[in-house]
Motif scaffolding. Structure first.
Motif, PDB file in Angstrom:
ATOM      1  N   UNK A  84      57.012   5.947  13.275  1.00  0.00           N
ATOM      2  CA  UNK A  84      55.818   5.287  12.761  1.00  0.00           C
ATOM      3  C   UNK A  84      54.650   6.196  13.126  1.00  0.00           C
ATOM      4  N   UNK A  85      53.748   6.437  12.178  1.00  0.00           N
ATOM      5  CA  UNK A  85      52.656   7.378  12.393  1.00  0.00           C
ATOM      6  C   UNK A  85      51.317   6.705  12.126  1.00  0.00           C
ATOM      7  N   UNK A  86      50.442   6.780  13.118  1.00  0.00           N
ATOM      8  CA  UNK A  86      49.102   6.201  13.016  1.00  0.00           C
ATOM      9  C   UNK A  86      48.067   7.298  13.235  1.00  0.00           C
ATOM     10  N   UNK A  87      47.126   7.428  12.300  1.00  0.00           N
ATOM     11  CA  UNK A  87      45.998   8.333  12.466  1.00  0.00           C
ATOM     12  C   UNK A  87      44.719   7.549  12.193  1.00  0.00           C
ATOM     13  N   UNK A  88      43.802   7.584  13.167  1.00  0.00           N
ATOM     14  CA  UNK A  88      42.556   6.827  13.056  1.00  0.00           C
ATOM     15  C   UNK A  88      41.382   7.781  13.268  1.00  0.00           C
ATOM     16  N   UNK A  89      40.401   7.694  12.374  1.00  0.00           N
ATOM     17  CA  UNK A  89      39.168   8.466  12.491  1.00  0.00           C
ATOM     18  C   UNK A  89      38.034   7.520  12.863  1.00  0.00           C
ATOM     19  N   UNK A  95      28.481  10.196  24.792  1.00  0.00           N
ATOM     20  CA  UNK A  95      29.699   9.393  24.945  1.00  0.00           C
ATOM     21  C   UNK A  95      30.582   9.456  23.704  1.00  0.00           C
ATOM     22  N   UNK A  96      30.100  10.082  22.616  1.00  0.00           N
ATOM     23  CA  UNK A  96      30.810  10.062  21.340  1.00  0.00           C
ATOM     24  C   UNK A  96      31.984  11.039  21.355  1.00  0.00           C
ATOM     25  N   UNK A  97      33.025  10.686  22.082  1.00  0.00           N
ATOM     26  CA  UNK A  97      34.209  11.538  22.210  1.00  0.00           C
ATOM     27  C   UNK A  97      35.358  10.684  22.724  1.00  0.00           C
ATOM     28  N   UNK A  98      36.445  10.593  21.945  1.00  0.00           N
ATOM     29  CA  UNK A  98      37.587   9.766  22.348  1.00  0.00           C
ATOM     30  C   UNK A  98      38.211  10.232  23.652  1.00  0.00           C
ATOM     31  N   UNK A 149      47.921  12.594  20.049  1.00  0.00           N
ATOM     32  CA  UNK A 149      46.886  13.625  20.029  1.00  0.00           C
ATOM     33  C   UNK A 149      45.524  12.932  20.024  1.00  0.00           C
ATOM     34  N   UNK A 150      44.624  13.426  20.890  1.00  0.00           N
ATOM     35  CA  UNK A 150      43.290  12.843  20.972  1.00  0.00           C
ATOM     36  C   UNK A 150      42.269  13.971  20.932  1.00  0.00           C
ATOM     37  N   UNK A 151      41.373  13.903  19.952  1.00  0.00           N
ATOM     38  CA  UNK A 151      40.258  14.842  19.853  1.00  0.00           C
ATOM     39  C   UNK A 151      38.964  14.034  19.818  1.00  0.00           C
ATOM     40  N   UNK A 152      37.866  14.669  19.459  1.00  0.00           N
ATOM     41  CA  UNK A 152      36.576  14.004  19.557  1.00  0.00           C
ATOM     42  C   UNK A 152      36.514  12.733  18.715  1.00  0.00           C
ATOM     43  N   UNK A 153      36.962  12.804  17.462  1.00  0.00           N
ATOM     44  CA  UNK A 153      36.859  11.648  16.555  1.00  0.00           C
ATOM     45  C   UNK A 153      38.190  11.164  16.011  1.00  0.00           C
ATOM     46  N   UNK A 154      39.292  11.890  16.302  1.00  0.00           N
ATOM     47  CA  UNK A 154      40.586  11.575  15.691  1.00  0.00           C
ATOM     48  C   UNK A 154      41.594  11.181  16.753  1.00  0.00           C
ATOM     49  N   UNK A 155      42.335  10.116  16.460  1.00  0.00           N
ATOM     50  CA  UNK A 155      43.403   9.637  17.337  1.00  0.00           C
ATOM     51  C   UNK A 155      44.692   9.602  16.530  1.00  0.00           C
TER      52      UNK A 155
END
Length: 344
Positions: free
Chosen positions: A25-30, A42-45, A85-91
């Motif tokens: 199962x694959x979830x990508x959230x912006x 604070x704008x960084x996951x 994977x966690x970056x500034x705006x993408x999970x």
């Protein structure tokens, strides 16, 4: 990824004596800032503390962190059941077995709001059809149930099925958002089944094997240049890797090698003008009997249309059963399914 197919468990994921569900199962959230936010720093996951990620997200999903790597753009986690994977705006969260991935969404949204002053801009949930859907836990036994759950959380949800509903198919849920992700974005996924036994032997009986040797001997190490690889062998079988690329890029591979339900997934967001040669390299490396591929591209992607970026994919020894092209608010998508030709 797969561990032993016995009655044990890992990270709470239930394994049966006869089957392990490698299909993920694959979830990508912006995410983007909420209106009225006061602290831009604070704008960084990645501001979400690791303990909160484990307790609030991974524990309900039923998986654990086994290895971590990072660069200036993102942090990548190899999990007991696939990757995060966690970056500034993408999970991104990808899980196999009988994990309950959708249970990550509500706590994720709360953590993103509390620690990052973020709200959801767009979401992509997808998966191939399961080998044994009856072994999944609520709400993952049917796509209808998954859609109902997602619709309870989001307005403007859109659900799709590509491929053959009485054969190989791929499910997608996304949001109808006119202006969500503006930066270049593209994702290629290749989902392989009926794997060659000799190829899978590298990922069987892994106790005592050197993971770096396995990555090199299998050909994984050379699939993409400039990839910083974090790899992991499970005992007694199974393999996972995360690779970090420049400019917030990644590659991830997960392997369930058992003959009865073999499965390999390859995924990357590497920027390319054409993905045909990469598809050929991946397929040649793993030698599947069947595979599905999907390519998402948005309007800012380097490759342009996903159909153009894949149109030259002509694979010897494989027959293409299906190819479908879809256009959404911000993205387009090409799906295709291939089966190896039967030899006389």
């Amino acid at each position: 990824m797969a561990q032993a197919t016995d009655s044990s468990s890992n990270g709470g994921s239930k394994l049966t004596s006869t089957h392990y569900e490698g299909t993920e199962k694959l979830l990508e959230v912006w995410f983007g800032p909420v209106q009225g936010g006061t602290k831009k720093d604070t704008h960084d996951l990645r501001n979400i503390p690791r303990d909160n990620l484990i307790d609030k997200i991974l524990t309900p999903v039923r998986c654990e962190i086994v290895s971590v790597s990072s660069n200036e753009d993102q942090t990548a986690y190899v999990l007991s059941e696939s990757s995060m994977f966690i970056s500034k705006r993408r999970f991104i969260l990808k899980t196999c077995g009988t994990t309950t991935l959708l249970k990550a969404i509500e706590p994720l949204m709360k953590l993103a709001k509390d620690f990052c002053e973020y709200k959801v801009l767009d979401i992509f949930y997808s998966r191939k059809n399961f080998f044994r859907p009856e072994l999944q836990d609520t709400p993952h036994r049917t796509f209808d149930n998954e859609v109902a759950y997602l619709d309870s959380l989001f307005e403007g949800g859109a659900a799709y099925v590509l491929g053959r509903v009485n054969g190989e198919c791929w499910y997608l849920y996304t949001l109808d958002c006119p202006s969500a992700v503006m930066e270049p974005d593209q994702t290629l996924e290749i989902l392989m089944t009926h794997l060659d036994e000799s190829t899978m032997s590298l990922f069987q009986n892994t106790t005592g094997r050197n993971v770096k040797d396995t990555t090199r001997e299998s050909g994984i190490a050379t699939l993409l240049p400039d990839c910083d690889i974090n790899d992991f062998l499970f005992e007694p079988c199974g393999y996972s890797m995360n690779g970090l690329l420049p400019n917030n890029g990644y590659m991830t591979i997960h392997i369930t090698p058992e003959k009865e339900f073999s499965y390999v997934s390859f995924e990357t967001n590497a920027e390319m003008e054409n993905y045909g040669e990469l598809v050929k390299r991946v397929v040649s490396t793993f030698n599947p009997g069947r595979f599905c591929l999907t390519l998402f591209t948005n309007k800012a992607a380097k490759c342009g249309s996903s159909l153009d970026a894949l149109k030259e994919v002509l694979l010897k020894e494989y027959n293409r059963q299906d190819r479908q092209f879809s256009e959404f608010s911000n993205y387009d998508l090409t799906f295709a399914h291939y089966i190896r030709e039967k030899r006389p």
